[in-house]
Design an enzyme around this catalytic site. Structure first.
Site, PDB file in Angstrom:
ATOM      1  N   HIS A   1      -7.537  -5.187  -0.696  1.00 29.17           N
ATOM      2  CA  HIS A   1      -6.341  -4.376  -0.464  1.00 29.17           C
ATOM      3  C   HIS A   1      -5.411  -4.922   0.632  1.00 29.17           C
ATOM      4  O   HIS A   1      -4.195  -4.954   0.453  1.00 29.17           O
ATOM      5  CB  HIS A   1      -6.785  -2.955  -0.105  1.00 29.17           C
ATOM      6  CG  HIS A   1      -5.665  -1.977  -0.056  1.00 29.17           C
ATOM      7  ND1 HIS A   1      -4.913  -1.662  -1.170  1.00 29.17           N
ATOM      8  CD2 HIS A   1      -5.159  -1.227   0.949  1.00 29.17           C
ATOM      9  CE1 HIS A   1      -4.003  -0.769  -0.840  1.00 29.17           C
ATOM     10  NE2 HIS A   1      -4.125  -0.483   0.433  1.00 29.17           N
TER      11      HIS A   1
ATOM     12  N   ASP B   1      -9.040  -2.863  -5.950  1.00 25.13           N
ATOM     13  CA  ASP B   1      -8.886  -3.850  -4.876  1.00 25.13           C
ATOM     14  C   ASP B   1      -9.705  -3.486  -3.650  1.00 25.13           C
ATOM     15  O   ASP B   1      -9.410  -3.937  -2.548  1.00 25.13           O
ATOM     16  CB  ASP B   1      -7.403  -4.027  -4.517  1.00 25.13           C
ATOM     17  CG  ASP B   1      -6.820  -2.799  -3.838  1.00 25.13           C
ATOM     18  OD1 ASP B   1      -7.545  -1.800  -3.662  1.00 25.13           O
ATOM     19  OD2 ASP B   1      -5.635  -2.848  -3.490  1.00 25.13           O
TER      20      ASP B   1
ATOM     21  N   SER C   1       0.824  -1.206   0.000  1.00 22.06           N
ATOM     22  CA  SER C   1       0.000   0.000   0.000  1.00 22.06           C
ATOM     23  C   SER C   1       0.865   1.266   0.000  1.00 22.06           C
ATOM     24  O   SER C   1       1.790   1.391  -0.786  1.00 22.06           O
ATOM     25  CB  SER C   1      -0.943  -0.074   1.210  1.00 22.06           C
ATOM     26  OG  SER C   1      -1.773   1.033   1.263  1.00 22.06           O
TER      27      SER C   1
END
Lengths: 608, 720
Positions: free
Chosen positions: B676, B624, B337
């Site tokens: 995610h 996502d 991320s």
């Protein structure tokens, strides 16, 4: 509907009142105050007090102000970045790879959590197998990998309620330290020092960590070590000076050695000979777990003998330090009067078959029930007793602990017993250094502080029972516990006797005797031979005012404990450390309360 | 207790003689037994007690003791059944009453226990602390699971990392990818360094205000302690989580620092794994803490402040050098991320000191779900404090809901977090589309005439409504509910006043923020609003770098992997109600200041499309769940494969993982979720990571499942 029974009514009323009281417990202080004004004292149990009271559980003690806060108010500010080198057994180990029986333990603390105790109880063999190292190599056994947990969380609490470094880090953060200036380099404390570099490259890691901290903060660092961490760090210094000349001078401002067993601990001898650990302050709760009831002594020797770190803690320095069969430097006047000495490191009580039978009979509960007055071995007057000094005792341990062990002692111990005893090698990946031979690094601006606890009886020498065997040579390491065990019946009838259940105890911090924690700091490291650049060495002693064992309560009582681990929560010590790391170390002078000066006067400066 | 009650009630309903016959002796037996014992006891004390005083007790005795275990034995002793019948009758009635009352009181007690479970568990902690040496198993389970919400205890006991069985996916039947690959002969090669992402790692309180005394040196973020502290005193918690508005670093008197090591990143909370499965997979092939480390950071900080306050880049550089030196192998870096943006900024920084540094130290860089171009969600967070079902936060999202934390508080909290500013969408209309078009519009949308392009679609709110809103300003959400009830007319195009593309949306956001916020956006974001932004000169302590201006470092032998999930609806653009009078939108600052406490924007959550991409006022695209496909994939697939942004020809590989829902509970996937955060435990990702780490990076190739190629075809290579 019938009238409810009186019983029910009563119960319901109690529940209702309790619930109401609990709900309004926040108002309790006001009520209490009012009541006390009226002259009615109200005492409530702790759990009943208002919710904020629960907050006082951790993070602050019964004392209104923490020592760190006091120091902060005094104006102390972080100056030197701090690196902590933890000690033996007090930091967490994590399982990275294991056998099937330990699947539930994957990446969890196999050492250093409550669950460890539980699991060990559930499947002892599994746990022991995982805690053990390879007896030959001293590294990971096949298929098992334990690694040290990282970070401060690994060293602060050994178990719930058992603070190790927690109070210290609390104090440091009170005056303004944060992880940018406060780091720790944990290690697998089971490993022999050379193995730490071989397997984990720990020396390199520590070197780089210190360099990085120095670079980030643009200040030389202060290193705090505890217990075995001292021996580790001094070995590191020898190694790093071999790598980069003058490294210490450049990177380390202060070295604070807290409770370091500079000359080893006698306890390691009994552990290796018979697997008996008694009164183990550094183990605390685990001491109980590893006691006879849970782990049989042969399992304990089976486990402990693989731990190279313990070998490094074998008493070092030979008879000149630890005394001969009739004399020791730290004998008290009273002992000399009574012809007792710590120097007889191991008093062997040879038993033949009949004596053995009698002795066992005496110890049986039935015997004690019938003849309660005959529970001492008074009848065994005709026993054969041999006094072994430290060298002879070491030979006994080596003869009983197996071939691998003997090999390892040569490399990983600093002991004096072996004729092949080395000079100061620089090959840190192979050898452990003898502090009596390897001088401290040349770092004129370094300051060394030795801070240790005194006033707690500490194991110093042992009375052993020995069942004689035909061949006294290399014993079978698996059954040495059957041949040797501490003679718990050995007692003296003097009022102030230093002998207690077969163990003679001296001054110290419950784990490390004074002679080991104080001698070098007080004498040898203040002379040119071992301190060529003549940097400043300060010894400070902390008397034990609290009762040992009280540290579990997490109250201010532990703020005065000086036992081996409790001393890290000792407020006087924390205060001194805070002063040192905030740049006021110069103001701290020697603070000697024990007989260490008398003791060191008896120890020659030069060791041969 | 309950079993006994049930048997009595059974007896109440049954009138059959045989039943009562079997019951009667027992009841009698008990009373007889008691009488017997009392007789004996009175005998024992030589009749000091008058026997008449025993009578009432005897009649109550059966009720108290119910069916005693000794009943059978007592029956043998007693032969007198006659008085028992009378007694039985009374007893039955009394017990009928008992049943209800008992049940009621038990329920009440349970409720009380449940309500007071916090103090209870703290009591338990106390108990455990006191008796800590060798606590038997039962002792730690004094308080039943359902009444226990303390993880402090669990953490200290070391139980926390084990998840509750409901959430456990590892049923043992599945072959772990790490084990499979270990048997294939893969062994550790590159040391691995983990750079975690936004919000998923722990923060520890190092210095706090008096209200947070209890949480000193505990994880105020990333543990149950966080929930504790939050629920106990929300304002206190907020005060500690916020950064200084001006400097973006610690506010005075508060210090939060990242928790260290892999422990800080493996589980976000008990049962909510983040990196745990990946660490497990690497350990399966032989990694241990010597070769696998995490370099955590305070994820709230803007990238420049990371270096300013904590020297994070220096630390990371040192850490990588240490690993390189220790193992004699170049390292592999895995970022997740926001960690991707941090690490790419780091590479720019490191390259300015030594152009060859990356080439010399890093062999593989795998970024997982990196928001390379930011996330639209950051706009809505800053504008109105709203995040839809935020995947990063999972069930914590509930905690941050309106009821717990007013939106204006949330907005002001979020705006202090420099990292969020770095996640503002960068690239401008060339990437994110204009008011009528966007590169990632689906063919259906083009048919319908809708587009992702208008990042903000502004809805008209009449003057009266706005006034009413001010009247109701003590409870804005209440008013909004009221308002929406009145006119639930979704997607009423006439009410749309403005469509803002990304640039215009940014202007609105900046106009809404104060001077500090504007300054921070200029320095800490890669957005396309200011000529001063998007510098690329190796001063990370001042600026955040734009990925579109700063090329990747010179590292010809580096393998770079972009791994991300697709197939999940992801926030892409918003429909907003504006409570501000349109005239005052760009008007005087006074009016704004007056109403600063109020959030003037609200997502028009009544706006829906039946067959479209619009859902409750948010237009959803592929992605996502958190980062839209555009931001995940575009640079990896196109721009970084060209000279301009990749001058040394680093090998780029894009790997997509299609989201599948397979778990019974639909919770956290079972190695198939590509969400995610869950993607860190996706089987495909685990296998690929292991291959890359063990020196088989060259065997891992592109894998595209989405429409990414169609999308990037519409994006100019030289978007400016």
């Amino acid at each position: 509907m019938k009238k409810p029974s009186p019983l029910f009514t009563t119960l319901a009323a109690i529940v209702a009142i309790a619930a109401a009281a609990f709900t309004f417990r926040d108002q309790v202080p006001a009520v209490q105050k009012q009541a006390s004004e009226w002259g009615i004292p109200i005492n409530l149990p702790d759990w009943f007090k208002p919710s904020t009271q629960f907050g006082a559980r951790r993070g602050d003690s019964n004392k209104p102000v923490r020592v760190g806060v006091l120091m902060k108010n005094e104006g102390l500010k972080p100056k030197y970045p701090v690196v902590i080198v933890p000690g033996f057994v007090t930091s967490g180990l994590q399982l990275w790879q294991g056998h099937n029986c330990s699947a539930s333990f994957y990446r969890r603390r196999i050492w250093g959590s409550l669950e460890m105790g539980r699991t060990a109880l559930r499947d002892l063999d599994c746990w022991l197998t995982h805690m053990r190292l390879d007896p030959k190599t001293g590294e990971d056994p096949e298929g098992i990998k334990l690694r040290a947990l990282e970070g401060l969380e690994a060293i602060e609490w050994f178990m719930p309620g058992y603070a190790v470094w927690a109070k210290m880090t609390e104090g440091l953060s009170d005056i303004g330290y944060d992880p940018n200036m406060l780091e720790t380099e944990t290690f697998d404390w089971r490993l022999a020092v050379p193995k730490m570099q071989q397997r984990d490259k720990w020396f390199t890691r520590l070197k780089l960590r210190i360099e990085n901290l120095r670079q980030l903060n643009e200040k030389k660092v202060a290193v705090l070590s505890h217990s075995w961490g001292d021996n580790v760090f001094r070995n590191f210094l020898v190694w790093v000076e071999g790598e980069v000349d003058g490294w210490t001078e450049k990177h380390v401002h202060t070295y604070v050695n807290i409770g370091g067993p500079t000359l080893g601990v006698p306890k390691s001898m009994s552990t290796y000979l018979s697997g008996e650990t008694r009164d183990t302050a550094e183990l605390g709760a685990i001491g109980n777990m590893l006691s006879n009831q849970v782990v049989p002594s042969h399992k304990r020797t089976w486990l402990f003998r693989t731990w190279g770190a313990g070998i490094g803690m074998l008493p070092n320095g030979g008879p000149r330090i630890w005394g001969n069969a009739t004399w020791a430097p730290d004998d008290t006047d009273e002992m000399r009067e009574h012809n007792h000495t710590f120097g007889a490191f191991m008093i062997e009580n040879q038993l033949n078959k009949t004596m053995l039978a009698e002795k066992e009979a005496i110890r049986s509960p039935l015997w004690r029930a019938i003849f309660p007055w005959r529970h001492t071995a008074a009848s065994l007057t005709d026993r054969v007793v041999k006094n072994h000094d430290i060298d002879a005792a070491m030979e006994l341990v080596l003869a009983n602990a197996g071939h691998d062990f003997r090999q390892h002692v040569k490399q990983w111990g600093a002991v004096h017993a072996d004729p092949e005893s080395r000079q100061c090698h620089v090959d840190a990946e192979k050898y452990f250094f003898d502090p009596l031979k390897c001088p401290l690094p040349k770092a004129p601006s370094l300051s060394l502080f030795c801070l240790y606890g005194i006033g707690v009886p500490t194991e110093r020498s042992y009375y052993y029972n020995h069942r004689g065997t035909a061949n006294a040579t290399e014993g079978d390491p698996t059954n040495s516990h059957e041949l040797w065990w501490i003679d718990v019946d050995a007692k003296e009838h003097d009022k102030n006797s230093t002998l207690e259940d077969g163990v003679r105890k001296c001054d110290g911090d419950a784990t490390v005797p004074l002679i080991s924690s104080g001698t070098l700091c007080r004498k040898h490291w203040r002379h040119k031979t071992l301190n060529p650049s003549g940097f400043r060495v300060v010894s400070r002693e902390y008397p034990n005012k609290g009762k040992p064992g009280q540290r579990y309560e997490g109250t201010s009582k532990d703020a005065v404990s000086a036992d081996h681990v409790g001393i890290l929560s000792n407020e006087a010590l924390i205060e001194d450390v805070l002063r040192i790391v905030s740049g006021h170390g110069d103001e701290l002078q020697d603070d000697i309360l024990s007989d260490i000066d008398k003791i060191v006067a008896n120890i020659p400066l030069e060791q041969t | 207790m309950f079993r006994r009650l049930r048997t009595t009630s059974d007896r109440d309903t049954s009138e059959s003689g045989t039943e009562s016959g079997s019951v009667t002796p027992k009841g009698t037996a008990v009373s007889q037994g008691l009488e017997e014992s009392q007789r004996q006891s009175s005998l024992g004390i030589q009749g000091e007690q008058p026997s008449s005083s025993n009578a009432p007790n005897t009649s109550q005795a059966p009720r108290r003791d119910g069916t005693s275990v000794d009943a059978g034995v007592q029956t043998l002793l007693s032969g007198d059944y006659v008085p028992a019948k009378r007694k039985r009758k009374r007893r039955r009635n009394a017990c009928g009453c008992c049943f209800n009352k008992w049940t009621a009181s038990f329920v009440a007690m349970a409720a009380i226990i449940y309500a007071s479970r916090q103090p209870l568990t703290r009591m338990q902690d106390r108990v455990v602390d006191t008796i800590s040496p060798i606590v038997p198993e039962w002792a730690t389970n004094v308080v039943p699971e359902w009444a226990s919400n303390s993880t402090e205890l669990q953490r200290k006991l070391g139980i926390d990392i084990q998840m509750p069985s409901l959430f456990s996916e590892d049923d043992g039947s599945k072959r772990r990818p790490g084990r499979v690959l270990y048997e294939e002969g893969l062994r550790p090669k590159h040391p691995v360094i983990v750079v975690p992402g936004f919000v998923t790692s722990g923060l520890v309180l190092w210095e706090g205000k008096p209200c947070a005394l209890r949480f000193f040196r505990e994880r105020i973020w990333g543990s149950m302690t966080m929930t504790h502290s939050f629920v106990r005193n929300t304002l206190c918690w907020l005060e500690h989580m916020a950064l200084d508005e001006k400097t973006g670093a610690d506010p005075p008197g508060v210090k939060l620092r990242a928790a260290e090591g892999l422990e800080a990143v493996d589980y976000f909370m008990p049962g909510y794994h983040v990196w745990a499965k990946l660490i497990e997979a690497l350990a399966d092939v032989g990694y241990d803490s010597n070769m696998l480390v995490g370099e955590t950071y305070d994820w709230r900080l803007a990238v420049p402040v990371l270096q300013q306050r904590d020297g994070y880049f220096t630390r990371l550089k040192n850490r990588i050098e240490v690993m390189h030196e220790l193992h004699g192998e170049k390292v592999m870096v895995i970022s997740h991320s926001w960690g991707d943006n941090v690490f790419r900024n780091f590479m720019v920084w490191a390259s300015t000191f030594d152009r060859e540094w990356v080439e010399q130290h890093v062999a593989v860089y795998s970024q997982i779900a990196g928001p390379t171009l930011g996330v639209p969600k950051s706009i809505s967070s800053f504008l109105s404090g709203e995040t839809r079902d935020t995947a990063e936060l999972g069930f914590v999202a509930a905690l941050l809901s309106d009821s717990m934390m007013p939106r204006n508080k949330r907005v002001s909290l979020f705006r202090t977090w420099g990292a969020g500013i770095g996640m503002l969408p960068s690239g401008g209309p060339g990437f994110w589309g204009n008011t009528t078009w966007a590169p990632d519009d689906t063919p259906e949308m083009r048919q319908q005439g809708t587009s992702y392009g208008p990042m903000l679609t502004e809805f008209k709110v009449s003057k009266e409504d706005a006034l009413q809103a001010e009247r109701h300003h003590s409870s804005l959400s209440e008013f909004i509910m009221h308002y929406l009830d009145k006119r639930a007319t979704p997607a009423d195009k006439d009410r749309v006043t403005h469509r803002h593309d990304i640039d215009s949306a940014m202007k609105i956001l900046l106009a809404d923020g104060d001077a500090n916020f504007k300054e921070h956006v200029r320095n800490w974001a890669a957005v396309h609003v200011d000529s001063r932004s998007c510098k690329c000169d190796g001063h990370p302590e001042e600026y955040y770098f734009s990925p579109l201006n700063c090329p990747l470092p010179h590292a010809p032998s580096l393998h770079m992997f972009c791994m991300y999930g697709v197939g999940l609806p992801t926030e892409r653009s918003y429909q907003y109600l504006n409570f501000q009078h349109p005239k005052t939108l760009v008007g005087t600052s006074e009016g704004r200041r007056e109403r600063q406490a109020e959030v003037l924007w609200k997502i028009n959550s009544e706006s829906n499309e039946v067959n479209g991409t619009l859902d409750h006022g948010i237009r959803l695209s592929d992605g996502d769940g958190t980062v839209p496909l555009l931001s995940l994939g575009a640079l990896c697939r196109k721009h970084w494969r060209h000279d301009k942004l990749n001058p040394s020809g680093i090998r780029l590989v894009s790997r997509e993982y299609v989201h599948e829902v397979t778990t019974q509970f639909g919770f956290r996937g079972s190695g198939k979720s590509a969400d995610h955060v869950d993607i860190l435990s996706h089987d495909g990702v685990l296998s690929d990571i292991i291959r890359q780490a063990t020196g088989h990076a060259a065997d891992v190739h592109d894998e595209i499942h989405s429409d990414l190629d169609d999308i990037v075809a519409q994006i100019s290579l030289h978007a400016d």
